[in-house]
Scaffold this motif. Structure first.
Motif, mmCIF file in Angstrom:
data_model
loop_
_atom_site.group_PDB
_atom_site.id
_atom_site.type_symbol
_atom_site.label_atom_id
_atom_site.label_comp_id
_atom_site.label_asym_id
_atom_site.label_seq_id
_atom_site.Cartn_x
_atom_site.Cartn_y
_atom_site.Cartn_z
ATOM 1 N N VAL A 193 0.844 -1.204 0.000
ATOM 2 C CA VAL A 193 0.000 0.000 0.000
ATOM 3 C C VAL A 193 0.876 1.250 0.000
ATOM 4 C CG1 VAL A 193 -1.673 1.344 1.347
ATOM 5 C CG2 VAL A 193 -1.902 -1.143 1.190
ATOM 6 N N GLU A 194 0.485 2.251 -0.788
ATOM 7 C CA GLU A 194 1.171 3.549 -0.787
ATOM 8 C C GLU A 194 0.187 4.636 -0.370
ATOM 9 O OE1 GLU A 194 2.983 4.280 -4.586
ATOM 10 O OE2 GLU A 194 4.835 3.230 -4.018
ATOM 11 N N ILE A 195 0.699 5.616 0.339
ATOM 12 C CA ILE A 195 -0.155 6.695 0.842
ATOM 13 C C ILE A 195 -0.803 7.482 -0.294
ATOM 14 C CG2 ILE A 195 1.701 8.392 0.993
ATOM 15 C CD1 ILE A 195 0.454 9.552 3.434
ATOM 16 N N ALA A 196 -0.140 7.534 -1.451
ATOM 17 C CA ALA A 196 -0.662 8.296 -2.587
ATOM 18 C C ALA A 196 -2.074 7.872 -2.971
ATOM 19 C CB ALA A 196 0.262 8.133 -3.792
ATOM 20 N N ASN A 197 -2.401 6.597 -2.741
ATOM 21 C CA ASN A 197 -3.714 6.077 -3.112
ATOM 22 C C ASN A 197 -4.837 6.603 -2.220
ATOM 23 O OD1 ASN A 197 -2.575 4.467 -5.156
ATOM 24 N ND2 ASN A 197 -2.068 2.879 -3.681
ATOM 25 N N TRP B 163 -14.487 -1.060 2.002
ATOM 26 C CA TRP B 163 -13.151 -1.514 2.393
ATOM 27 C C TRP B 163 -12.851 -2.897 1.836
ATOM 28 C CZ3 TRP B 163 -11.630 -5.688 5.531
ATOM 29 C CH2 TRP B 163 -10.268 -5.711 5.874
ATOM 30 N N GLN B 164 -11.601 -3.079 1.436
ATOM 31 C CA GLN B 164 -11.158 -4.385 0.957
ATOM 32 C C GLN B 164 -9.787 -4.690 1.563
ATOM 33 O OE1 GLN B 164 -10.943 -4.754 -3.307
ATOM 34 N NE2 GLN B 164 -10.733 -6.967 -3.255
ATOM 35 N N ALA B 165 -9.643 -5.868 2.142
ATOM 36 C CA ALA B 165 -8.370 -6.266 2.752
ATOM 37 C C ALA B 165 -7.285 -6.383 1.693
ATOM 38 C CB ALA B 165 -8.528 -7.592 3.486
ATOM 39 N N LYS B 166 -6.106 -5.885 2.018
ATOM 40 C CA LYS B 166 -4.947 -6.001 1.124
ATOM 41 C C LYS B 166 -3.887 -6.829 1.854
ATOM 42 C CE LYS B 166 -5.756 -1.650 -1.348
ATOM 43 N NZ LYS B 166 -7.043 -1.336 -0.740
ATOM 44 N N ILE B 167 -3.852 -8.104 1.533
ATOM 45 C CA ILE B 167 -2.920 -9.015 2.224
ATOM 46 C C ILE B 167 -2.109 -9.836 1.227
ATOM 47 C CG2 ILE B 167 -4.286 -9.163 4.346
ATOM 48 C CD1 ILE B 167 -5.401 -11.836 3.289
ATOM 49 N N HIS B 168 -1.926 -9.292 0.005
ATOM 50 C CA HIS B 168 -1.182 -10.035 -1.015
ATOM 51 C C HIS B 168 0.326 -9.996 -0.789
ATOM 52 C CE1 HIS B 168 -1.443 -5.848 -2.400
ATOM 53 N NE2 HIS B 168 -0.280 -6.050 -2.991
ATOM 54 N N TYR B 169 0.796 -9.006 -0.030
ATOM 55 C CA TYR B 169 2.228 -8.895 0.225
ATOM 56 C C TYR B 169 2.697 -10.132 1.006
ATOM 57 C CZ TYR B 169 6.532 -6.133 0.612
ATOM 58 O OH TYR B 169 7.818 -5.663 0.481
ATOM 59 N N ALA B 170 3.875 -10.632 0.661
ATOM 60 C CA ALA B 170 4.339 -11.939 1.146
ATOM 61 C C ALA B 170 4.171 -12.146 2.656
ATOM 62 C CB ALA B 170 5.788 -12.150 0.737
ATOM 63 N N ASP B 171 4.666 -11.212 3.453
ATOM 64 C CA ASP B 171 4.614 -11.382 4.910
ATOM 65 C C ASP B 171 3.187 -11.474 5.425
ATOM 66 O OD1 ASP B 171 7.346 -11.437 5.219
ATOM 67 O OD2 ASP B 171 7.530 -9.285 5.595
ATOM 68 N N LEU B 172 2.300 -10.651 4.863
ATOM 69 C CA LEU B 172 0.911 -10.674 5.302
ATOM 70 C C LEU B 172 0.187 -11.920 4.788
ATOM 71 C CD1 LEU B 172 -0.283 -6.960 4.991
ATOM 72 C CD2 LEU B 172 0.178 -8.261 7.068
ATOM 73 N N ALA B 173 0.479 -12.303 3.550
ATOM 74 C CA ALA B 173 -0.148 -13.500 2.992
ATOM 75 C C ALA B 173 0.190 -14.727 3.846
ATOM 76 C CB ALA B 173 0.326 -13.711 1.560
ATOM 77 N N LYS B 174 1.443 -14.795 4.282
ATOM 78 C CA LYS B 174 1.861 -15.915 5.125
ATOM 79 C C LYS B 174 1.162 -15.860 6.484
ATOM 80 C CE LYS B 174 5.984 -18.133 7.051
ATOM 81 N NZ LYS B 174 7.468 -18.067 7.178
ATOM 82 N N LYS C 98 -9.851 -13.847 5.204
ATOM 83 C CA LYS C 98 -10.711 -12.666 5.253
ATOM 84 C C LYS C 98 -10.564 -11.938 6.589
ATOM 85 C CE LYS C 98 -14.189 -14.400 2.012
ATOM 86 N NZ LYS C 98 -15.625 -14.675 1.792
ATOM 87 N N PRO C 99 -9.358 -11.406 6.855
ATOM 88 C CA PRO C 99 -9.139 -10.711 8.129
ATOM 89 C C PRO C 99 -9.822 -9.351 8.154
ATOM 90 C CG PRO C 99 -7.232 -10.439 6.725
ATOM 91 C CD PRO C 99 -8.155 -11.392 6.005
ATOM 92 N N SER C 100 -10.060 -8.855 9.357
ATOM 93 C CA SER C 100 -10.609 -7.507 9.520
ATOM 94 C C SER C 100 -9.470 -6.493 9.419
ATOM 95 C CB SER C 100 -11.278 -7.374 10.892
ATOM 96 O OG SER C 100 -10.289 -7.470 11.927
ATOM 97 N N ALA C 101 -9.835 -5.226 9.296
ATOM 98 C CA ALA C 101 -8.822 -4.164 9.251
ATOM 99 C C ALA C 101 -8.003 -4.154 10.535
ATOM 100 C CB ALA C 101 -9.496 -2.817 9.031
ATOM 101 N N GLU C 102 -8.675 -4.384 11.653
ATOM 102 C CA GLU C 102 -7.981 -4.394 12.945
ATOM 103 C C GLU C 102 -6.980 -5.548 13.021
ATOM 104 O OE1 GLU C 102 -11.196 -3.975 12.505
ATOM 105 O OE2 GLU C 102 -11.485 -1.934 13.260
ATOM 106 N N GLU C 103 -7.348 -6.703 12.459
ATOM 107 C CA GLU C 103 -6.436 -7.842 12.455
ATOM 108 C C GLU C 103 -5.214 -7.566 11.578
ATOM 109 O OE1 GLU C 103 -9.306 -11.714 13.248
ATOM 110 O OE2 GLU C 103 -9.354 -10.758 11.272
ATOM 111 N N ILE C 104 -5.424 -6.885 10.458
ATOM 112 C CA ILE C 104 -4.299 -6.523 9.587
ATOM 113 C C ILE C 104 -3.402 -5.524 10.298
ATOM 114 C CG2 ILE C 104 -3.651 -5.393 7.424
ATOM 115 C CD1 ILE C 104 -6.248 -6.517 6.216
ATOM 116 N N PHE C 105 -4.010 -4.554 10.958
ATOM 117 C CA PHE C 105 -3.261 -3.557 11.726
ATOM 118 C C PHE C 105 -2.350 -4.233 12.750
ATOM 119 C CE2 PHE C 105 -3.001 -1.048 15.647
ATOM 120 C CZ PHE C 105 -2.532 0.180 15.191
ATOM 121 N N LEU C 106 -2.898 -5.160 13.512
ATOM 122 C CA LEU C 106 -2.115 -5.853 14.539
ATOM 123 C C LEU C 106 -1.028 -6.720 13.922
ATOM 124 C CD1 LEU C 106 -5.006 -6.886 16.967
ATOM 125 C CD2 LEU C 106 -3.272 -5.114 17.350
ATOM 126 N N ALA C 107 -1.335 -7.346 12.786
ATOM 127 C CA ALA C 107 -0.346 -8.186 12.109
ATOM 128 C C ALA C 107 0.822 -7.348 11.603
ATOM 129 C CB ALA C 107 -1.002 -8.931 10.946
#
Length: 345
Positions: free
Chosen positions: A142-146, A198-209, A216-225
């Motif tokens: 994710v980039e802030i520009a978006n 909102w749509q989860a973005k977890i394609h990046y290797a570390d998050l995908a693993k 289908k994680p929540s935004a809060e779960e992604i934040f904590l991860a």
């Protein structure tokens, strides 16, 4: 944005201000003249003083992406403009206006507390909101520009407050119109556009693993991860001085990538623009044997080769010396040039 109508309280001025606690590398620097900017309205007066004395000057926010010399001559503007609020709620998006001096991670936390997900992948990045678009910060796909609608700033060249749309900011990988035109703009506010869908973005290797068993994680779960992953990989600046990722991930043509891949089967990379491939700078540095190595008072972090650290009494010269050693060896081994990410004052 119109020019201020009322005379503002003057910015606080301090001479020979120590900046060791205003830069995450923990470099022992001092500013000859430090102006504390608490509101945008103070900027024209300060810049007028600087111009009348023909002083060199620079902006310092959270100090998370800078390498400071022992003495910063002339004027240093410390941006402390705070405040964040929802300024519009449209059919599909919410607009949030945020002061340039707001801590970035605290702002990301605030968005989740106010049910405005979208920035969770950018959690725990050190620095301020005002500095974030200059570098076009990004992490975990994710980039802030978006998420930026527009930016309010003081244009030093025009001596006026201006508003720049997202397209006018000319965002690119770790780049922007602000970075391309240093000393022209002083960011005062950033207006974010957050989608209500909102749509989860977890394609990046570390998050995908991390989410292999939870697609289908929540935004809060992604934040904590993200916080957990970053804490493991990156040292706390309060414990050991650092500026996070020190080098940009280099982008190379597909032809060069294919050639390298034949020689290095484990080469870590990601798709980029058509015909391009982005290499993991940390992997390149690690292959050159730098991870965990120390050179005097500075070194390379043991858990992430992309991070340079100050073990206590390092200087800007020490850090840049180590950086050059790394750049030279990576260029010799892979034929790839690494670009330093922090700003060198």
């Amino acid at each position: 944005m119109n020019s201020p109508q009322h005379a503002p309280a003057p910015a606080k001025l301090t001479t020979n201000l120590g900046l060791k606690d205003r830069n995450t590398f923990g470099l022992d620097a001092r500013a000859e003249l430090a102006y504390e900017i608490d509101s945008a309205e103070q900027i024209p007066g300060v810049m007028s003083q600087i111009a009348s004395k023909n002083l060199p000057w620079r902006i310092l926010g959270g100090g998370s992406n800078v390498i400071l010399p022992k003495v910063l001559p002339g004027a240093t503007l410390l941006i402390n403009i705070t405040g964040q609020e929802i300024t519009a709620s449209e059919n599909e998006d919410t607009l949030i206006t945020v002061g340039a001096g707001v801590n970035w991670h605290e702002f990301v936390t605030w968005t989740l507390e106010n049910n405005l997900p979208g920035l969770e992948n950018l959690a725990l990045i050190p620095g301020t909101v005002g500095a974030a678009p200059i570098q076009n910060i990004g992490a975990y796909g994710v980039e802030i520009a978006n998420y930026i609608d527009h930016i309010e700033a003081f244009d030093v060249e025009k001596q006026a407050f201006v508003t720049l749309s997202n397209s006018e900011c000319r965002f690119a990988y770790r780049d922007s119109y602000f970075k391309q035109n240093p000393h022209r703009f002083i960011v005062t506010k950033v207006v974010f556009r957050i989608s209500k869908v909102w749509q989860a973005k977890i394609h990046y290797a570390d998050l995908a693993k991390h989410f292999e068993t939870n697609p289908k994680p929540s935004a809060e779960e992604i934040f904590l991860a993200v916080c957990k992953i970053r804490t493991h990989k990156l040292p706390d600046p309060k414990v050991i001085g650092n500026a996070g990722s020190f080098f940009q991930n280099p982008v190379i043509p597909n032809e060069q990538y294919e050639t390298l891949l034949k020689k290095y089967a484990g080469l870590v990379s990601y798709p980029d623009a058509p015909g391009k491939r982005k290499l993991a700078a940390g992997w390149l540095i690690d292959q050159c044997g730098f991870k965990g190595q120390r050179m005097g008072e500075v070194g390379v972090y043991e858990n992430q080769a992309l991070v340079l650290v100050n073990h206590g009494n390092g200087t800007a010269q020490d850090i840049l010396g180590l950086a050059k050693c790394i750049q030279d060896k990576v260029r010799k081994e892979f034929g790839v040039s690494l670009e330093i990410e922090p700003n060198i004052f």
